[in-house]
Design an enzyme around this catalytic site. Structure first.
Site, PDB file in Angstrom:
ATOM      1  CE  LYS A 160      75.571  17.023  19.507  1.00 12.71           C
ATOM      2  NZ  LYS A 160      75.495  18.066  18.456  1.00 12.71           N
TER       3      LYS A 160
ATOM      4  CE  LYS B 230      74.909  24.164  26.636  1.00 12.14           C
ATOM      5  NZ  LYS B 230      74.525  22.910  25.962  1.00 12.14           N
TER       6      LYS B 230
ATOM      7  CE  LYS C 221      67.515  23.434  24.479  1.00 13.09           C
ATOM      8  NZ  LYS C 221      66.973  23.250  25.837  1.00 13.09           N
TER       9      LYS C 221
ATOM     10  CG  ASP D  63      75.516  22.475  19.414  1.00 15.22           C
ATOM     11  OD1 ASP D  63      75.556  21.289  19.033  1.00 15.22           O
ATOM     12  OD2 ASP D  63      74.954  22.843  20.447  1.00 15.22           O
TER      13      ASP D  63
HETATM   14  N1  ADP Z   1      72.439  13.109  34.262  1.00 22.82           N
HETATM   15  C1  ADP Z   1      71.224  13.152  33.704  1.00 22.82           C
HETATM   16  N2  ADP Z   1      70.350  12.154  33.903  1.00 22.82           N
HETATM   17  C2  ADP Z   1      69.123  12.173  33.350  1.00 22.82           C
HETATM   18  N3  ADP Z   1      68.663  13.153  32.558  1.00 22.82           N
HETATM   19  C3  ADP Z   1      69.499  14.200  32.321  1.00 22.82           C
HETATM   20  C4  ADP Z   1      70.805  14.258  32.872  1.00 22.82           C
HETATM   21  N4  ADP Z   1      71.400  15.412  32.460  1.00 22.82           N
HETATM   22  C5  ADP Z   1      70.496  16.052  31.687  1.00 22.82           C
HETATM   23  N5  ADP Z   1      69.343  15.317  31.599  1.00 22.82           N
HETATM   24  C6  ADP Z   1      68.157  15.685  30.827  1.00 22.82           C
HETATM   25  O1  ADP Z   1      68.553  15.919  29.488  1.00 22.82           O
HETATM   26  C7  ADP Z   1      67.794  17.018  28.936  1.00 22.82           C
HETATM   27  C8  ADP Z   1      68.735  18.066  28.385  1.00 22.82           C
HETATM   28  O2  ADP Z   1      69.418  18.681  29.426  1.00 22.82           O
HETATM   29  P1  ADP Z   1      69.732  20.245  29.420  1.00 22.82           P
HETATM   30  O3  ADP Z   1      70.414  20.535  30.705  1.00 22.82           O
HETATM   31  O4  ADP Z   1      68.534  21.052  29.093  1.00 22.82           O
HETATM   32  O5  ADP Z   1      70.778  20.332  28.209  1.00 22.82           O
HETATM   33  P2  ADP Z   1      71.496  21.620  27.572  1.00 22.82           P
HETATM   34  O6  ADP Z   1      71.309  22.759  28.517  1.00 22.82           O
HETATM   35  O7  ADP Z   1      72.916  21.206  27.403  1.00 22.82           O
HETATM   36  O8  ADP Z   1      70.835  21.860  26.250  1.00 22.82           O
HETATM   37  C9  ADP Z   1      66.911  17.531  30.068  1.00 22.82           C
HETATM   38  O9  ADP Z   1      65.609  17.010  29.908  1.00 22.82           O
HETATM   39  C10 ADP Z   1      67.524  16.954  31.324  1.00 22.82           C
HETATM   40  O10 ADP Z   1      66.598  16.698  32.349  1.00 22.82           O
HETATM   41 MG    MG Z   2      70.394  24.551  28.163  1.00 22.93          MG
END
Ligand code: ADP
Ligand code: MG
Ligand code: ADP
Ligand code: SF4
Ligand code: MG
Lengths: 267, 267
Positions: free
Chosen positions: B9, B14, B40, B126
């Site tokens: 999601k 990810k 994104k 999603d």
């Molecule tokens: N294990 C974790 N602990 C703290 N913050 C996290 C963790 N995993 C992700 N985040 C934070 O959550 C946010 C979303 O992560 P992101 O990797 O960009 O998600 P996605 O790629 O799935 O959209 C980022 O700001 C990231 O730093």
């Molecule tokens: Mg991402």
């Protein structure tokens, strides 16, 4: 008739807020139809005590068009709110938004919308494309609300939805504003305020993160119907009144990615 | 060459997990290419110290195909990891997944993948449709991980991704398992454990919710590169080792909506 689209990132609280708003509008005497436009097809559960609707897409898959009956996909919910779910095709097969387009065609065939004076579209906002972009078209939503919290991901999605609206036709201003559904994280109010100011939109309602929603959800009701949280009920009655009296509408003015980060995260 | 797709999601982590895994695999001596498949387009920031990549879709929009140079969209990241972003069309205009299809064509034109022995696809989960479903095809991902937390929305998306995989071709088992990225909410471990058992998948890694990620993100680095959190670094090195030694692969066995609710929420 007024048609209201409620967009936001998946999981942000669209269905919860839509259902409670529909209930409040119905209590205020309006004839409301809520149309779920999320493949999750659970938009109207809180209005129908958890009844599992037949989605429009599933219905059309197994029914001869000559046998279509609108009652087969229309559920009657709390306070007379009509409930329809678009559904979606199987994941990995076809366009996730396709259910919405097919559903609108079906509803038009039966002129269902004409039986109501208020239509609420509850629409997934993670990707603004295919059928998910259809309620943005002028022949559908007259006014658009965006549900967000103060989390960056939710504001990113909100900003993306504004891009979708601007790309469709920004001549006619149609954004009513933001519905701020609190996630209770640090510095959240500040993030949402700065975003709202930067995009020139009002925060039309602030909904607290509250167990009242979780409690009501357990018995498949809206907080409106459950009746115990007076403050939350007032928030939705106030929003319903604002809508009935006519909201000021604004153009969609999304930020660039860079500006969004600066505005929300201060860097 | 091994091709790994990481689905989940939006906002689940990810890109954070993909970038840290890519860094760990590169440290272990592999030649890694990470391809961001989320509109994104921020998948590789932690590997390139925040460089803004030219997305493949933006590049193709303004460049004569006779002038295409792969270097224009390929960034060199930490430890030699190659970084590419698919990008996406404007919201409201066209298929959000289209960038991925066009990107893969472009990469194939330049035979870019052949320069690496490990490909990581970081894919929005999603909606499993259009271009977002392409990495699931057999000619792309050899193994698939699903990132989730214990929140119902994330598990719903994980289950939906399994549906997408099963609908494509479940003859060849390709799901390696779950990457459990903790959100630190009540009862979370239990939810993820019950989900994993019900769908017959192992939890291949448990990543703590940690400030180490947020700190590293502030300086646009992976925790691997930042080097201070030994425990987290070990989690990714261990996962990288498991992948290098060959993961057991499983069929996608999604639950019905009803069963998912019972399994996760006990009702
Ligand atoms: N294990 C974790 N602990 C703290 N913050 C996290 C963790 N995993 C992700 N985040 C934070 O959550 C946010 C979303 O992560 P992101 O990797 O960009 O998600 P996605 O790629 O799935 O959209 C980022 O700001 C990231 O730093
Ligand atoms: Mg991402
Ligand atoms: N203000 C709130 N306080 C507490 N829980 C909430 C609130 N808003 C939404 N929720 C919960 O969050 C979950 C997701 O909400 P939902 O309306 O289904 O999101 P969406 O329709 O945007 O995917 C639901 O379990 C709901 O009860
Ligand atoms: S238009 Fe959007 S919903 Fe339809 S296939 Fe493409 S990404 Fe999926
Ligand atoms: Mg919903």
């Amino acid at each position: 008739m007024i048609e209201i689209a409620i967009y936001g990132k998946g999981g942000i609280g669209k269905s919860t807020l839509s259902a409670n708003l529909s209930a409040a509008l119905a209590l205020a005497g309006r004839r409301v139809l809520q149309i779920g436009c999320d493949p999750k097809h659970d938009s109207t559960r809180l209005l129908t005590h958890g009844q599992k609707p037949t989605t429009a897409l599933d219905y059309m898959r197994v029914t001869n068009p000559l046998d279509y009956k609108i009652e087969d996909i229309l559920l009657q919910g709390f306070c007379g709110v009509g409930c329809v779910e678009a559904g979606g095709p199987e994941p990995g097969v076809g366009c996730a938004g396709r259910g919405i387009i097919s559903t609108f065609d079906l509803l038009n065939q039966f002129q269902l919308k004409e039986r109501y004076d208020t239509i609420i579209y509850d629409v997934l906002g993670d990707v603004v494309c295919g059928g998910f972009a259809v309620p943005i078209r002028q022949e559908y939503a007259d006014i658009i609300f965006i549900v967000t919290s103060g989390e960056f991901m939710a504001l990113y999605a909100a900003n993306n939805i504004l891009r979708g609206i601007r790309n469709y036709d920004n001549e006619k201003k149609r954004v009513a504003g933001i519905l701020y559904n609190r996630r209770d994280i640090e510095g959240e109010d500040e993030h949402v305020l700065r975003f709202a100011q930067a995009v020139g939109l009002p925060i039309c309602a602030v909904i607290p993160r509250s167990d009242a929603f979780i409690q009501a959800e357990r018995t498949n009701m809206t907080v409106i119907e459950q009746g115990s949280d007076r403050d939350i009920i007032d928030i939705f009655l106030t929003l319903a009144r604002k809508i009935a009296n006519g909201c000021t509408l604004y153009a969609a003015k999304p930020l660039t990615d860079e500006l969004l980060e600066v505005v929300v995260q201060g860097r």
